[in-house]
Write a protein that holds these residues in place. Sequence first.
Motif, mmCIF file in Angstrom:
data_model
loop_
_atom_site.group_PDB
_atom_site.id
_atom_site.type_symbol
_atom_site.label_atom_id
_atom_site.label_comp_id
_atom_site.label_asym_id
_atom_site.label_seq_id
_atom_site.Cartn_x
_atom_site.Cartn_y
_atom_site.Cartn_z
ATOM 1 N N GLN A 40 20.614 111.124 -2.898
ATOM 2 C CA GLN A 40 19.809 110.770 -4.057
ATOM 3 C C GLN A 40 19.183 111.993 -4.725
ATOM 4 N N LYS A 41 18.815 112.976 -3.907
ATOM 5 C CA LYS A 41 18.064 114.109 -4.452
ATOM 6 C C LYS A 41 18.297 115.351 -3.602
ATOM 7 N N VAL A 42 18.416 116.518 -4.242
ATOM 8 C CA VAL A 42 18.536 117.804 -3.538
ATOM 9 C C VAL A 42 17.467 118.746 -4.098
ATOM 10 N N GLU A 43 16.568 119.220 -3.233
ATOM 11 C CA GLU A 43 15.530 120.177 -3.623
ATOM 12 C C GLU A 43 15.694 121.432 -2.769
ATOM 13 N N GLU B 34 4.083 117.467 1.485
ATOM 14 C CA GLU B 34 4.513 116.244 0.770
ATOM 15 C C GLU B 34 5.817 115.667 1.314
ATOM 16 N N ILE B 35 6.565 116.489 2.039
ATOM 17 C CA ILE B 35 7.824 116.009 2.625
ATOM 18 C C ILE B 35 7.562 114.859 3.592
ATOM 19 N N GLU B 36 6.431 114.904 4.291
ATOM 20 C CA GLU B 36 6.088 113.865 5.265
ATOM 21 C C GLU B 36 5.871 112.501 4.607
ATOM 22 N N LYS B 37 5.583 112.510 3.295
ATOM 23 C CA LYS B 37 5.267 111.268 2.585
ATOM 24 C C LYS B 37 6.494 110.615 1.945
ATOM 25 N N ILE B 38 7.642 111.308 2.005
ATOM 26 C CA ILE B 38 8.854 110.768 1.372
ATOM 27 C C ILE B 38 9.358 109.558 2.159
ATOM 28 N N VAL B 39 9.624 108.466 1.443
ATOM 29 C CA VAL B 39 10.023 107.204 2.086
ATOM 30 C C VAL B 39 11.485 107.222 2.512
ATOM 31 N N VAL C 200 16.673 114.875 5.031
ATOM 32 C CA VAL C 200 17.221 115.945 5.867
ATOM 33 C C VAL C 200 16.565 117.242 5.392
ATOM 34 N N VAL C 201 15.805 117.856 6.289
ATOM 35 C CA VAL C 201 15.128 119.121 5.973
ATOM 36 C C VAL C 201 15.998 120.267 6.495
ATOM 37 N N ALA D 178 14.319 126.068 3.616
ATOM 38 C CA ALA D 178 15.182 126.328 2.455
ATOM 39 C C ALA D 178 15.226 125.162 1.476
ATOM 40 N N GLY D 179 14.839 123.976 1.915
ATOM 41 C CA GLY D 179 14.885 122.835 1.004
ATOM 42 C C GLY D 179 15.117 121.534 1.771
#
Length: 665
Positions: free
Chosen positions: A383-386, A463-468, A472-473, A481-482
Amino acid sequence: MKNQTQIKHIHKEKECCSHDDNHESHQHNEDSHNHDDHDHDHDHGDNENTSLLLGRWPLWLSLTILAIFLFVTFGLKIEINKYTEIALMLSAYLLAGYKTIALAIRKITRGDLFNEFTLMTIATLGAFYIGQYSEGVAVMIFYEIGELIQDLAVSKSKRSIKALLDIRPDAVTVTRENKDLEVNPQEVLIGEIILVKAGEKVALDGILHSESGVFNTAALTGESKPAVKSKGEQILAGMINTEKTVEIETRALFKDSKLSRILEMVQEATARKAPTQLMVSRLAKIYTPIVFGLALLIILVPMIFVSNYDFQQWLYRGMVFLVIACPCALTISIPLGYFGGIGLASRNGILVKGSNFLDIVTEIDTLVSDKTGTLTKGVFKVQKVETLMDRDKFISLTASLENYSTHPVAKAFVQFAGANSLTKPTDVEEISGHGLKGKVSDYLVLCGNTKLMKKFDISFPEEIEKIVETIVVVAIDNKYAGYLTIADEIKEDSLQTIKDLKALGIETIMLSGDKQAITSQIASSLQIEKSYGDLLPEDKVRIVQELKDQGKNIAFVGDGVNDAPVIALANVGIAMGGLGSDAAIETADIVIQNDQPSKIVSAIKAGKITKSIVYQNITLAMGIKVVVMILGAGGIATLWEAVFADVGVALLAILNAFRIQGKSL
């Protein structure tokens, strides 16, 4: 999770009373239905009809005798000796009605005095007693013609249902020892390669061995849009290859294909009676004795009140009353209506395993649905790549390491990246419950959850901890790195399905084994007010049982093995049949063959259409019969009019039942 015995036990409870031991109303023609259980009998429909017609030659001979007699006596005005008339009419009567008379005698000897065979026999013998020979013969002839028409209608309806699905070819081309041989599909073993040419039907389940292929799946799913398949994807018997010749590696024997199981279910479905059918069967046991009693009263009561009482006149009226009271229009038009409903559903990719479920599905007020594979596709997509580095390099390094894993999340990202960007990793280590560690092009790459980052003391944004969504970190050379998020896609028609169900007054509740945050997010997207996550299979059973205890009429829809107990427990169990497990499909009452949730609404509509036409037939038959019975009792209607009214009502009911076949969902 309940074991298979429990599942079957619950399922059997829903089928109770589905077989009526008293279903002999058309037994005198049972010898003409010998082809019903044969495979491919849709190819022999014309032969079967011809057999039915030719097999009734005594009836046609009887009709010929009656027609000649009426022409000679009424057309040519030639007077025939009384004894000759009796001999001719008795011969015609026995030719037409010998099976009905035999069945009446057999039932009487068993203690069953009140049935349509006895009714017709008494009425016609009564006509002979009062000297109305030709009318007695006519009643029996037209009764038998009505029965024949009904048999033809039932035969056609059953064939139309099976013809929708029984599309297996009689021969298949298999490659053996570098030779292409044409053999019977039943001779093909698992693992063999079969060739399917353009325009041919696939005979056995398997996986595509060629690089790609395009298949028409309409017979299985009701979906007109061709399906594009790639190497390794599942191909099912019944699909039609629409383009080039393809190779398929078989994964099931002919008798074990999904199509074969569906065909067995369809044949079983016609044996399961709806509550309306069972109600009519029960009422017939009360109705018929009442009719006999009323006919007897019509004959005897006037003896007390009518001064110039004529026994033969009132006996005639009683016979007219009996003929029109015959319930054959009901006993055939109602099953035909349900056959039509099963056929309508099948044409739209919905397998209903019994007419009883067509009735029950119209009464549900709550749909409980599994999430993954039911309202969502069950296929993970990126869905998303950061990333803090070059996006292409980040994707390439991450996908190369993830390619080592067989986890669905890893596969989704590898598919997203594409094979051209992959490099073979080295020193790969899988850290259970955390993720992967390995070297890709001299870079140390870590891919996994936040626990993996914490394990290697790598800091990352809070904020990564809040992602529903599933996340994959990634860390490269021990530096954050993202990240990328992966989620299950919602099916295109899921939202509209929920809206349509609401319009029908049906509440939707979603259950899932996924964490509550994801479940709630999907539910919100679909406008579902109640959703429960973090559930085990037994939790789903508990929730559905609680809803049933509250008096809810529940339909449960799911696709997995873990859904089978809940499918069995619900008032109506619905399985997604395209990708669904065998346990779910076998346990379900209704199978959606293309996995589209919108077909749930179509199944409800099919049930409502069927129920409406069945009740129209009941009203039509009873309304006309009551009018003509009153006329008969009053001496206005004759035996001729009674028999034409009876056959006419049956034909109207049959034609009305066939209207279902032309409906769209």
